[in-house]
Design an enzyme around this catalytic site. Structure first.
Site, PDB file in Angstrom:
ATOM      1  N   TYR A 189      10.969   3.356   0.831  1.00 44.27           N
ATOM      2  CA  TYR A 189      10.391   2.013   0.765  1.00 44.27           C
ATOM      3  C   TYR A 189       9.306   1.941  -0.310  1.00 44.27           C
ATOM      4  CZ  TYR A 189       7.467  -1.988   1.954  1.00 44.27           C
ATOM      5  OH  TYR A 189       6.717  -3.140   1.883  1.00 44.27           O
ATOM      6  N   ASP A 226       0.808  -1.214   0.000  1.00 39.49           N
ATOM      7  CA  ASP A 226       0.000   0.000   0.000  1.00 39.49           C
ATOM      8  C   ASP A 226       0.847   1.273   0.000  1.00 39.49           C
ATOM      9  OD1 ASP A 226       0.533  -1.012   2.814  1.00 39.49           O
ATOM     10  OD2 ASP A 226      -0.109   1.041   3.243  1.00 39.49           O
TER      11      ASP A 226
END
Length: 292
Positions: free
Chosen positions: A125, A102
């Site tokens: 990330y 997500d």
């Protein structure tokens, strides 16, 4: 028999993939000590030797805060490794199933995210995982990218284990209450990937592409923690629960920005494969393994 190469085999999802596939497939399970996925030649050699039908990439650099300072390593593992695996899959006619996150979204949308919503990662990330998605798509048309969120399992570090560990040591805990998402049991992710792999191996049509998969109901971290402690106390894992206080994201600053909204719409995966959302509450019916 279905032949599957699993990378990241000692991780939360990888370990359960190995467990669930052990009696229904020929499995080559590797972690970083057996295969460096950032070594292009090593990846190609292993894939050409084993000749898997499906590669499931459960390897990733998931230390969100460390990634802010480990930029090169993050891209090596989260972008280059998936690229090499996808290129190898394409060369031998295999499919690749790749786990994403997500964090490719900004996390500021009102309502849940669909697969077609704009991507806007807010940290290293998320950006490196997005680059991995793009690398897989470019390298192999037979791909499934499974975006998930808030993963927990009996292996590795996760929120459930952290809560129980802290609950043993502290009388009070402040838990973030303004970030929302769907906790996702690693075993359900594994089962989802296996179902897709088996569909491909059986010769059925597979609608390749990006899919969302996480748990329902959606909750805040605070609400998730409340449920964890209820289960832990009722099952005798903890003698008593700490007093929980809901705090804001600004009360708990971290090097990497966390998405305020990690809710994912799962209509697409249900329509294509008949796969329901992860039932994370049922997955914690036995919470004892998380308290060891």
């Amino acid at each position: 028999m279905l032949k599957v190469l699993i990378t990241g085999s000692n991780g939360q999802v990888g370990s359960l993939l190995v467990q669930q596939l052990s009696e229904k497939a020929e499995v080559l399970a590797v972690d970083r000590d057996k295969l460096d996925i950032t070594d292009e030649q090593s990846v190609m050699d292993m894939v050409e030797t084993f000749q898997p039908d499906v590669i499931i990439n459960a390897a990733a650099h998931t230390a969100v805060d460390k990634a802010e300072n480990e930029v090169e390593l993050s891209y090596l593992i989260n972008r280059d490794g998936p690229r090499y695996l996808a290129q190898a899959a394409e060369k031998i006619g295999a499919a690749i199933l790749h786990i994403s996150t997500d964090y490719v979204f900004a996390g500021d949308k009102v309502g849940a995210y669909s697969e077609t919503d704009p991507i806007d990662p807010q940290g290293v990330y998320g950006a490196s995982k997005l680059a991995g998605e793009q690398a897989v798509i470019a390298a192999c048309p037979r791909h499934i990218i499974l975006r998930t969120a808030w993963v927990f399992g009996e292996t590795g570090n996760n929120f459930v284990k952290t809560m129980i560990r802290l609950g043993r040591d502290r009388d009070q805990l402040g838990i973030v209450g303004d970030q929302f998402g769907g906790p996702t049991y690693a075993g359900d992710i594994a089962a989802t990937l296996i179902a897709i792999a088996e569909r491909f191996h059986s010769g059925q049509d597979v609608a390749w592409g990006i899919y969302h998969y996480s748990g329902l109901p959606s909750v805040s971290w605070f609400e998730f923690a409340c449920f964890i402690f209820e289960q832990a106390q009722s099952q005798g894992v903890l003698d008593k629960s700490p007093v929980l206080k809901s705090i804001t994201t600004s009360d708990y600053p971290t090097p990497a920005k966390r998405p305020a909204n990690s809710r994912l719409i799962m209509d697409k995966i249900h329509t294509a494969f008949g796969i329901p959302a992860s039932d994370w509450k049922s997955a914690l019916n036995d919470i004892r393994p998380y308290g060891k």
